[in-house]
Design a protein around this motif. Structure first.
Motif, mmCIF file in Angstrom:
data_model
loop_
_atom_site.group_PDB
_atom_site.id
_atom_site.type_symbol
_atom_site.label_atom_id
_atom_site.label_comp_id
_atom_site.label_asym_id
_atom_site.label_seq_id
_atom_site.Cartn_x
_atom_site.Cartn_y
_atom_site.Cartn_z
ATOM 1 N N HIS A 81 0.814 -1.209 0.000
ATOM 2 C CA HIS A 81 0.000 0.000 0.000
ATOM 3 C C HIS A 81 0.853 1.267 0.000
ATOM 4 O O HIS A 81 0.520 2.241 -0.654
ATOM 5 C CB HIS A 81 -0.988 0.025 1.159
ATOM 6 C CG HIS A 81 -1.997 1.104 0.980
ATOM 7 N ND1 HIS A 81 -1.776 2.388 1.421
ATOM 8 C CD2 HIS A 81 -3.184 1.116 0.337
ATOM 9 C CE1 HIS A 81 -2.811 3.135 1.087
ATOM 10 N NE2 HIS A 81 -3.674 2.395 0.428
ATOM 11 N N TRP A 134 -7.690 0.296 -0.782
ATOM 12 C CA TRP A 134 -7.047 -0.541 -1.780
ATOM 13 C C TRP A 134 -7.502 -0.183 -3.186
ATOM 14 O O TRP A 134 -6.703 -0.157 -4.121
ATOM 15 C CB TRP A 134 -7.305 -2.031 -1.501
ATOM 16 C CG TRP A 134 -6.228 -2.545 -0.638
ATOM 17 C CD1 TRP A 134 -6.299 -2.815 0.692
ATOM 18 C CD2 TRP A 134 -4.881 -2.774 -1.023
ATOM 19 N NE1 TRP A 134 -5.072 -3.204 1.152
ATOM 20 C CE2 TRP A 134 -4.189 -3.202 0.120
ATOM 21 C CE3 TRP A 134 -4.193 -2.669 -2.217
ATOM 22 C CZ2 TRP A 134 -2.838 -3.518 0.097
ATOM 23 C CZ3 TRP A 134 -2.848 -2.989 -2.244
ATOM 24 C CH2 TRP A 134 -2.185 -3.413 -1.093
ATOM 25 N N LYS A 137 -5.643 2.819 -4.247
ATOM 26 C CA LYS A 137 -4.246 2.502 -4.548
ATOM 27 C C LYS A 137 -4.130 1.875 -5.940
ATOM 28 O O LYS A 137 -3.285 2.280 -6.748
ATOM 29 C CB LYS A 137 -3.676 1.545 -3.486
ATOM 30 C CG LYS A 137 -2.260 1.054 -3.768
ATOM 31 C CD LYS A 137 -1.236 2.156 -3.712
ATOM 32 C CE LYS A 137 0.169 1.618 -3.875
ATOM 33 N NZ LYS A 137 1.180 2.657 -3.757
#
Length: 196
Positions: A81, A134, A137
């Motif tokens: 991450h 997520w 990202k």
């Protein structure tokens, strides 16, 4: 010599983890509905009453198993991450981590696959912030790779990973996961060289 409070706490934690592992195996193999507390107790080699000392009911036990899975999964991918590696390297590493997790934690993944259809709302509510993090990202990774619609590409990658996971879990001995993962990773590297 009598046990200390720390020793009792350690024994209690070990016993709880044994119950969670037994529940994980049985929920993954038989499904949540077909698994009773009695069956879990027998699998963990303890009394049914002792299971209730640790968990209020089967639903609470299921939620703790799911939490255990997401903590493990989050730990697996946490390093990615904050990674500043190039996008294609992040994708390759994510694919490798997924593959390794699938190979090493089939019980977890079978349970997740089985329950994700039944407990979608619970999973969304509980893990929405992590899922959004997520998604953002991966969307940023797709932007770096110059895809015209990074959000759709992020969703597409998630779908590819879901498909790989499902096919591997159905027939791990027949599914060429290593080759498939390499092929997908290579496609993202090719995108870096020749953006579409």
């Amino acid at each position: 010599m009598p046990r200390t409070a720390e020793q009792y706490a350690e024994i209690r934690q070990e016993r709880k983890e044994e119950i969670l592992r037994a529940a994980l195996r049985l929920f993954g193999e038989k499904g949540y509905e077909a698994t009773s507390i009695d069956t879990i107790a027998k699998e963990a080699n303890i009394s049914k009453g002792l299971v209730y000392n640790y968990f209020e009911n089967k639903q609470t036990l299921l939620e703790e198993v799911l939490d255990m899975f997401y903590q493990k999964l989050g730990g697996t991918f946490r390093s990615l991450h904050d990674s500043t590696d190039p996008a294609e390297v992040i994708i390759r590493e994510m694919l490798y981590l997924t593959r390794d997790s699938l190979k090493g934690e089939q019980e977890f993944w079978r349970l997740y696959t089985r329950l994700s259809f039944q407990y979608t709302n619970y999973l969304k509510e509980k893990y929405a912030p992590e899922m959004a993090r997520w998604f953002n990202k991966i969307t940023a990774v797709m932007e770096e790779l110059k895809y015209p619609n990074p959000q759709i590409e992020a969703i597409k990658l998630g779908s590819i990973i879901d498909g790989i996971s499902f096919n591997y879990l159905v027939a791990p001995e027949l599914y060429p996961i290593d080759e498939v993962i390499e092929n997908v990773a290579n496609e993202y590297e090719a995108q870096r060289q020749n953006p579409r």
